[in-house]
Design a protein around this motif. Sequence first.
Motif, PDB file in Angstrom:
ATOM      1  N   CYS A 189      -5.209  -0.441   8.952  1.00 18.02           N
ATOM      2  CA  CYS A 189      -6.004  -0.417   7.875  1.00 18.02           C
ATOM      3  C   CYS A 189      -6.413  -1.618   7.228  1.00 18.02           C
ATOM      4  O   CYS A 189      -7.540  -1.505   6.769  1.00 18.02           O
ATOM      5  N   TYR A 202      -0.081  11.323   2.435  1.00 23.64           N
ATOM      6  CA  TYR A 202      -0.858  12.401   3.424  1.00 23.64           C
ATOM      7  C   TYR A 202      -0.291  13.536   3.361  1.00 23.64           C
ATOM      8  O   TYR A 202       0.823  13.713   3.375  1.00 23.64           O
ATOM      9  N   TYR A 230      -0.959   2.869  16.946  1.00 24.20           N
ATOM     10  CA  TYR A 230      -1.051   2.482  15.402  1.00 24.20           C
ATOM     11  C   TYR A 230      -2.293   2.485  14.992  1.00 24.20           C
ATOM     12  O   TYR A 230      -3.280   1.731  15.764  1.00 24.20           O
ATOM     13  N   ILE A 231      -2.645   2.921  13.521  1.00 18.40           N
ATOM     14  CA  ILE A 231      -4.040   2.638  13.277  1.00 18.40           C
ATOM     15  C   ILE A 231      -4.142   1.661  12.038  1.00 18.40           C
ATOM     16  O   ILE A 231      -3.471   1.730  11.043  1.00 18.40           O
ATOM     17  N   GLU A 291       5.465  -1.108   8.358  1.00 16.70           N
ATOM     18  CA  GLU A 291       4.984   0.129   7.680  1.00 16.70           C
ATOM     19  C   GLU A 291       6.231   1.235   7.941  1.00 16.70           C
ATOM     20  O   GLU A 291       7.176   1.029   8.890  1.00 16.70           O
ATOM     21  N   GLY A 302      -1.582   7.479  15.248  1.00 15.38           N
ATOM     22  CA  GLY A 302      -1.149   6.399  14.719  1.00 15.38           C
ATOM     23  C   GLY A 302       0.295   6.877  14.128  1.00 15.38           C
ATOM     24  O   GLY A 302       0.886   7.885  14.768  1.00 15.38           O
ATOM     25  N   ILE A 303       1.076   5.775  13.434  1.00 16.93           N
ATOM     26  CA  ILE A 303       2.440   6.171  12.908  1.00 16.93           C
ATOM     27  C   ILE A 303       2.444   7.485  12.198  1.00 16.93           C
ATOM     28  O   ILE A 303       3.384   8.129  12.328  1.00 16.93           O
ATOM     29  N   CYS A 304       1.305   7.558  11.235  1.00 14.89           N
ATOM     30  CA  CYS A 304       1.538   8.861  10.209  1.00 14.89           C
ATOM     31  C   CYS A 304       1.236  10.280  11.248  1.00 14.89           C
ATOM     32  O   CYS A 304       2.060  11.054  11.098  1.00 14.89           O
ATOM     33  N   GLY A 305       0.243  10.066  12.096  1.00 14.71           N
ATOM     34  CA  GLY A 305       0.081  11.292  12.935  1.00 14.71           C
ATOM     35  C   GLY A 305       1.349  11.629  13.730  1.00 14.71           C
ATOM     36  O   GLY A 305       1.617  12.749  14.176  1.00 14.71           O
ATOM     37  N   TRP A 307       0.862  -1.254   0.086  1.00 14.50           N
ATOM     38  CA  TRP A 307      -0.055   0.037  -0.001  1.00 14.50           C
ATOM     39  C   TRP A 307       0.713   1.113  -0.006  1.00 14.50           C
ATOM     40  O   TRP A 307       1.787   1.210   0.632  1.00 14.50           O
TER      41      TRP A 307
HETATM   42  N1  SME Z   1      -1.122   2.876   9.715  1.00 14.25           N
HETATM   43  C1  SME Z   1      -1.435   4.040   9.799  1.00 14.25           C
HETATM   44  C2  SME Z   1      -2.538   4.558   9.117  1.00 14.25           C
HETATM   45  C3  SME Z   1      -2.530   4.847   7.765  1.00 14.25           C
HETATM   46  S1  SME Z   1      -2.732   3.441   6.879  1.00 14.25           S
HETATM   47  O1  SME Z   1      -1.662   2.642   7.106  1.00 14.25           O
HETATM   48  C4  SME Z   1      -3.000   3.766   5.306  1.00 14.25           C
HETATM   49  C5  SME Z   1      -1.027   4.865  11.109  1.00 14.25           C
HETATM   50  O2  SME Z   1      -0.882   3.747  11.939  1.00 14.25           O
HETATM   51  O3  SME Z   1      -0.732   5.865  11.209  1.00 14.25           O
END
Ligand code: SME
Length: 151
Positions: A100, A45, A97-98, A107, A74-77, A41
């Motif tokens: 998906c 963002y 962690y979020i 990731e 999450g990882i992104c935030g 994936w």
């Molecule tokens: N796993 C990410 C969220 C975005 S998805 O991977 C597309 C996170 O923990 O920020």
Amino acid sequence: MDFNSLKPKVESIILNKKKTIDERLLKICELLEASINYYNWVGFYFKNGDKEELKLGPYVGAPTDHTIIPFGKGICGQVAVSNQNFVVPDVAAQDNYIACSITVKAEIVIPIFVNGENIGQIDIDSNTPDPFTEADERFLEFVCKKVSEML
Ligand code: SME
């Protein structure tokens, strides 16, 4: 496919002014997902205006419900506030962690800077455990730098 042979392809996508920025970002996602077997994936963002949140941009891979991610979540935030690369070899070991997709094992998130400001990121999920090396970081830093020059 080795990273050095991908770099000129990334550059030619970036330089194609006949396409919109979002079209070029999508092409980069497609190139990376198709070329590197453990990139499952691939998406971008970006900071959502003046809000302390990220908004999903172009991506390839399974659709995600996480089109908006608050800073810090999450990882992104976390990357939105740390300004640092974040390599996660095992997502199950992360508290913040979020998820998906249940197929995701690892990731990597690399921030994008414009004039020193963290304005977004490239986010890659892998279905392979612990696949990312420093070579991925250096390559994705290159991609992010080229993207920042286009924005
Ligand atoms: N796993 C990410 C969220 C975005 S998805 O991977 C597309 C996170 O923990 O920020």
